[in-house]
Motif scaffolding. Structure first.
Motif, short mmCIF file in Angstrom:
data_model
loop_
_atom_site.label_atom_id
_atom_site.label_comp_id
_atom_site.label_asym_id
_atom_site.label_seq_id
_atom_site.Cartn_x
_atom_site.Cartn_y
_atom_site.Cartn_z
N CYS A 181 0.90 -1.24 0.16
CA CYS A 181 -0.12 -0.11 0.35
C CYS A 181 0.89 1.54 -0.07
O CYS A 181 1.90 1.23 0.91
N TYR A 235 0.52 5.79 -0.04
CA TYR A 235 0.31 7.10 0.16
C TYR A 235 0.04 8.41 0.91
O TYR A 235 1.48 8.09 1.42
N LEU A 271 -3.67 11.10 4.03
CA LEU A 271 -4.55 9.92 5.27
C LEU A 271 -3.77 10.01 6.19
O LEU A 271 -2.22 9.55 6.43
N LEU A 303 -0.64 -0.37 7.87
CA LEU A 303 -2.31 0.01 8.50
C LEU A 303 -3.07 -1.20 8.38
O LEU A 303 -2.78 -1.88 8.85
N ASP A 331 -8.31 0.40 8.73
CA ASP A 331 -7.77 1.36 8.14
C ASP A 331 -8.30 1.25 6.54
O ASP A 331 -8.49 2.26 5.75
N PHE A 332 -7.98 0.30 5.93
CA PHE A 332 -7.75 -0.45 4.38
C PHE A 332 -9.10 0.42 4.25
O PHE A 332 -9.81 0.65 3.00
N ALA A 368 -10.82 3.96 3.63
CA ALA A 368 -10.14 4.49 2.96
C ALA A 368 -10.72 4.36 1.19
O ALA A 368 -11.42 3.67 1.33
N HIS A 384 -9.72 4.14 -2.31
CA HIS A 384 -8.71 3.54 -2.92
C HIS A 384 -8.61 4.21 -4.13
O HIS A 384 -9.58 4.72 -5.21
N LEU A 421 -3.11 11.05 -5.16
CA LEU A 421 -2.31 9.87 -4.08
C LEU A 421 -1.96 11.93 -3.13
O LEU A 421 -2.39 12.11 -1.99
N ILE A 449 -5.63 5.59 -0.64
CA ILE A 449 -4.43 4.61 -1.19
C ILE A 449 -4.82 3.51 -2.31
O ILE A 449 -5.50 3.50 -2.76
N THR A 481 -2.70 0.60 -4.24
CA THR A 481 -2.12 -1.21 -3.77
C THR A 481 -1.45 -1.28 -5.17
O THR A 481 -2.66 -1.92 -6.07
N SER A 529 3.27 0.98 2.80
CA SER A 529 2.17 0.34 4.46
C SER A 529 2.80 -1.15 4.03
O SER A 529 1.93 -1.32 2.51
#
Length: 319
Positions: free
Chosen positions: A177, A179, A184, A190, A194-195, A198, A200, A240, A246, A248, A266
């Motif tokens: 991840c 960000y 954020l 994270l 959180d994931f 949030a 994306h 971002l 986030i 990924t 993260s």
């Protein structure tokens, strides 16, 4: 055009025996050079005489005298044997220091961002006369472009190759991840909460927002909110930096853009499968000295770049 009917009647070894006999004019010395016994050479000479319908050599004292037919055909046979010897001689070792020309590589933009710069720098140091051409490609059209001669090899998550291609493993690519911590306001690592809560941003060349992340979340009865999808990784950092979200993405490109744009990395709070990044090249290039050298150079560059960036991926030496 070569007359197959005539050539089928004669053995190449007979022409070699003829050439050595012309040079030595002596059966014993010719047999020694050919690693034959005198009876074997005499048998070969008999076959030559029958095939060409000429005596070719006449014994005079302890030596041999060629006939007019033998003298007439000797230069052409010598040229033909010399040409064959040059054709089958092992090629000279590839020397990158003196080579002038192009190396071409196909990569999608996330791998290109991670490896193209180090590759061209290393190539300039080892092969000053070479040029490196990067060709935009992904796994959908990699095989077709390879057959069309667009590049020496492609680097991607390739499908099962055709029989005339070679797919060599490079490394298993994990996702992480990334960000902007100023947007954020969360510290790594994270949490799953959180994931999921949030926003994306995803990357898709086809414009699809769903990825294997959504598949894994769905199995756990969870969903995430995808607010934007961009067609290339270079568009991620501005997105971002502009909002709390986030992405990924593969670790190699994540570490590049994090370093350049001050982003945070993260480990994902879910277990995501790694993607096998491979090198795809033509089977006919497997033993070619130039191609071998370039493929090895790329493997070495990838290994060094992954170590320098702190990536956890392990390079394979099978390429």
């Amino acid at each position: 055009m070569i007359n197959d009917t005539i050539l089928r009647k004669i053995d190449l070894n007979l022409l070699l025996a003829f050439s050595v006999l012309m040079q030595e004019r002596n059966v014993s010395r010719a047999a020694e050079r050919l690693l034959l016994g005198q009876p074997g050479l005499s048998a070969a000479l008999k076959r030559l005489r029958e095939t060409l319908d000429d005596e070719l050599f006449v014994r005079v004292g302890r030596g041999l005298q060629p006939t007019p037919r033998a003298l007439a055909i000797a230069p052409a046979i010598e040229d033909a044997l010399s040409g064959i010897e040059r054709a089958i001689r092992p090629p000279a070792a590839f020397d990158p220091k003196i080579w002038q020309g192009e190396f071409r590589i196909g990569m999608c933009d996330n791998l290109e961002s991670a490896f193209f710069g180090p590759l061209v720098a290393r190539l300039r140091a080892l092969s000053p006369g070479a040029r490196l051409i990067g060709v935009a490609a992904d796994k959908r059209d990699a095989a077709r472009m390879l057959d069309d001669g667009a590049y020496d090899f492609s680097v991607a998550v390739h499908e099962e190759p055709a029989s005339w291609h070679v797919r060599a493993p490079l490394f298993s690519q994990c996702s992480v991840c990334v960000y902007d911590p100023a947007q954020l306001k969360r510290k790594a690592p994270l949490t799953l909460e959180d994931f999921v809560n949030a926003a994306h941003v995803t990357v898709s060349f086809e414009g699809n927002s769903a990825t294997n992340v959504d598949t894994v979340l769905a199995k756990a009865g969870l969903r995430r909110q995808v607010v934007a999808t961009v067609p290339r990784f270079s568009a991620l950092p501005p997105a971002l930096r502009a909002m709390p979200a986030i992405a990924t993405i593969p670790e190699s490109i994540a570490r590049c853009i994090a370093q350049l744009h001050g982003l945070e990395i993260s480990a994902p709070p879910i277990d995501l499968p790694a993607d096998p990044v491979t090198m795809l090249y033509r089977r006919v290039d497997r033993a070619d000295g130039r191609s071998l050298w370039f493929r090895k150079l790329f493997v070495d560059v990838v290994e060094a770049a992954l170590k320098a960036s702190g990536c956890s991926m392990t390079i394979s030496k099978a390429a």
